[in-house]
Design an enzyme around this catalytic site. Structure first.
Site, PDB file in Angstrom:
ATOM      1  N   CYS A   1       0.844  -1.208   0.000  1.00 24.35           N
ATOM      2  CA  CYS A   1       0.000   0.000   0.000  1.00 24.35           C
ATOM      3  C   CYS A   1       0.868   1.242   0.000  1.00 24.35           C
ATOM      4  O   CYS A   1       1.374   1.663   1.044  1.00 24.35           O
ATOM      5  CB  CYS A   1      -0.919  -0.009   1.222  1.00 24.35           C
ATOM      6  SG  CYS A   1      -1.934   1.473   1.345  1.00 24.35           S
TER       7      CYS A   1
ATOM      8  N   CYS B   1      -0.274   4.201   2.118  1.00 31.21           N
ATOM      9  CA  CYS B   1      -0.105   4.009   3.562  1.00 31.21           C
ATOM     10  C   CYS B   1       1.335   4.240   3.982  1.00 31.21           C
ATOM     11  O   CYS B   1       1.600   4.813   5.032  1.00 31.21           O
ATOM     12  CB  CYS B   1      -0.450   2.580   3.987  1.00 31.21           C
ATOM     13  SG  CYS B   1      -2.027   1.991   3.433  1.00 31.21           S
ATOM     14  N   ASP B   2       2.271   3.727   3.199  1.00 25.45           N
ATOM     15  CA  ASP B   2       3.629   3.554   3.701  1.00 25.45           C
ATOM     16  C   ASP B   2       4.672   4.419   3.009  1.00 25.45           C
ATOM     17  O   ASP B   2       5.835   4.424   3.417  1.00 25.45           O
ATOM     18  CB  ASP B   2       4.040   2.079   3.574  1.00 25.45           C
ATOM     19  CG  ASP B   2       3.045   1.164   4.280  1.00 25.45           C
ATOM     20  OD1 ASP B   2       2.379   1.645   5.207  1.00 25.45           O
ATOM     21  OD2 ASP B   2       2.933   0.000   3.890  1.00 25.45           O
TER      22      ASP B   2
END
Lengths: 306, 108
Positions: A134, A137-138
Site C-alpha cells: 500500500c 499508507c507507507d
C-alpha cells in the site's frame, strides 16, 4: 440470528454499496456484510481520477464514504463480520460469519479481491519492515530513500508516481518489456525523472535482517542475476479474488473468479456476483458500480418471481 | 466505553512500556485510508477488553521516534506489548475476529 432478510450482500466495496443502494431503494430488507469498513480496495487509492462526475479526481476514502452515505440513506443495513461460508441449496440461503449466521432468499457476492503476493523468500518475513502492498499508507516512511515497485499495471504505476513525492529514486521492476498500465499513467511515469525501469526482470528474493536491504533480481531473457539495494519494495502484481470459501459451492474460473452471465447470475438461482470478484471484470470502480446495479436488479426480479 | 488514549514519543515509555496490563498501540497517520478503516475496530476492542488490555493510538507523522524504534514502516501497524516488550506485530487491515485471537493470546 436476526430477522430474515430478502437479500444479503457480501462485501462493501463499490459493487456491494451500489447493489445495496439499488436494493434499499426497492425497499428490499437488505443486509450488507463487510469485514472491515465500507470502501474495499479504493480506500487505498490516493486519488480516483477515472470515475465520472469528479473532474478533479476524488480520494478513494472520500468516494467510499460518499457511496456508503448514499446507500444507508435509503435504509441499507451494514454489519461488520467476516464471512466463512455460504449455503445456497434451496430457497433459503445461509451466510456463515464470524458473528453468527444470517439468512436471506437471495445473495449478491461482491467480496472483491486482494493484492497478490510475489511468493518469494523474504516477502512474508519483511512485511511491514520494508515490504508493502500500500503505497499511500507507507510511502512517507521512505523519504529520500531508494525504493522499488514490482509490477507493470495501473496500480504499480500509480504507486510509483505517488512514491516519487518521498523517495529519491523509484525503480519499477517488470517481468515483461512493456507495461499493461493505461497510456496516461505510462506517459506520466516516463516523464518523471525519479522513475527508472528494469524490464524483463523478476524478483527472486527480498533480503535483509530486520528490514529490507536488497532485492535479488533475475533477467528472464538472459537469466543473469543482479542485486539491487533498496530500503523498501512495493508489490503491485495483480489481484486475487476473495473466493476461498466458495470452492465447490459456485462455479469458478481457473483463477478463482466467480463465473456469471451478463445478468450477474452465477447459475445458482438467487445467487449473484458483482465487481472484481467475478470473472471478466475490468476491475474499475465504474464497472463495479455497474455490476452492483445489474446484480441488484436481477435479484429484485428473482425475489418477485418466487 | 474506554477509547484508545493518545500516545506520543514522550509518553510512550510511561504509558506503554510500564503498563501493568498488555497494551496495544495503533500506529496510524491521517493520510492512510486503511488506518481510518481499522480505527473503529480498535475502538470497539478497547471497550470489550476494558480492564484487561490497554489501548493507545500513535500518530507516526508527529511521533517518528517511536515508529523508528520499533521498526514500523507500514501502517496501520498494531503492536501488542506485554511486560514492556513487543509481543505481536500485526500489519495491515485485519478483521475484528482475527485481532481478538491475538488479544486473547496475550491474556494467557
Amino acid at each position: 440470528m436476526g430477522d430474515p432478510y430478502e437479500l444479503i450482500i457480501i462485501g462493501g466495496g463499490p459493487a456491494g454499496l451500489s447493489a445495496g443502494m439499488y436494493a434499499a431503494r426497492s425497499r428490499l430488507p437488505t443486509l450488507l456484510i463487510e469485514r472491515a469498513m465500507p470502501g474495499g480496495q479504493i480506500v487505498n487509492a490516493e486519488l480516483v481520477e477515472n470515475y465520472p462526475g469528479f473532474p478533479e479526481g476524488i480520494s478513494g476514502a472520500e468516494l467510499a464514504s460518499l457511496m456508503e452515505r448514499q446507500a444507508t440513506k435509503y435504509g441499507l443495513e451494514i454489519s461488520v463480520a467476516e464471512v466463512d461460508g455460504i449455503e445456497v441449496a434451496g430457497e433459503q440461503k445461509t451466510v456463515r460469519t464470524s458473528e453468527g449466521q444470517y439468512h436471506a432468499k437471495a445473495l449478491i457476492i461482491a467480496g472483491g479481491s486482494e493484492h497478490s503476493k510475489l511468493g518469494v523468500p523474504g516477502e512474508e518475513e519483511l512485511r511491514g519492515r520494508g515490504v508493502s502492498y500500500c503505497a499511500t499508507c507507507d510511502g512517507a516512511f521512505f523519504r529520500d530513500q531508494v525504493i522499488a515497485v514490482v509490477g507493470g499495471g495501473n496500480i504499480a504505476l500509480s504507486d510509483a508516481l505517488f512514491l516519487t513525492r518521498f523517495a529519491s529514486k523509484v525503480v519499477v521492476i517488470h517481468r515483461r518489456d512493456q507495461l499493461r498500465a493505461t497510456r496516461i499513467l505510462q506517459e506520466r511515469a516516463f516523464a518523471q525523472p525519479k522513475i527508472e525501469f528494469l524490464w524483463d526482470t523478476v524478483v527472486k528474493s527480498i533480503e535483509g535482517n530486520s528490514e529490507v536491504r536488497q532485492l535479488r533480481l533475475m533477467n528472464v531473457k538472459t537469466e543473469a542475476e543482479a542485486l539491487l539495494e533498496v530500503s523498501g519494495v512495493f508489490i503491485a502484481v495483480g489481484l486475487r479474488p476473495n473466493t476461498g470459501y466458495l470452492e465447490g459451492v459456485l462455479a469458478l474460473s481457473p483463477e478463482g473468479f466467480i463465473l456469471v452471465n451478463e445478468q450477474m447470475e452465477t447459475g445458482v438461482p438467487g445467487v449473484y456476483a458483482a465487481g472484481d470478484i467475478r470473472a471478466g471484470s475490468p476491475r474499475q470502480v465504474s464497472s463495479a458500480v455497474g455490476d452492483g446495479a445489474t446484480a441488484a436488479i436481477s435479484a429484485e426480479r428473482y425475489l418477485s418471481s418466487i | 466505553m474506554a477509547a484508545p488514549q493518545h500516545v506520543d514519543d514522550n509518553s510512550f515509555n510511561e504509558v506503554v512500556i510500564e503498563a501493568k496490563m498488555p497494551f496495544l498501540v495503533d500506529f496510524w497517520a491521517p493520510w492512510c485510508g486503511p488506518c481510518r478503516a481499522i480505527a473503529p475496530i480498535v475502538e470497539e476492542l478497547a471497550g470489550e477488553y476494558e480492564g484487561q488490555i490497554g489501548f493507545g493510538k500513535l500518530n507516526v507523522d508527529e511521533n517518528p521516534k517511536s515508529a523508528t524504534e520499533y521498526g514500523v514502516r507500514s501502517i496501520p501497524t498494531l503492536l501488542l506489548f506485554k511486560d514492556g516488550k513487543p509481543m505481536t506485530q500485526i500489519v495491515g487491515l485485519r478483521s475484528k475476529a482475527e485481532l481478538k485471537k491475538h488479544l486473547d493470546a496475550s491474556l494467557t
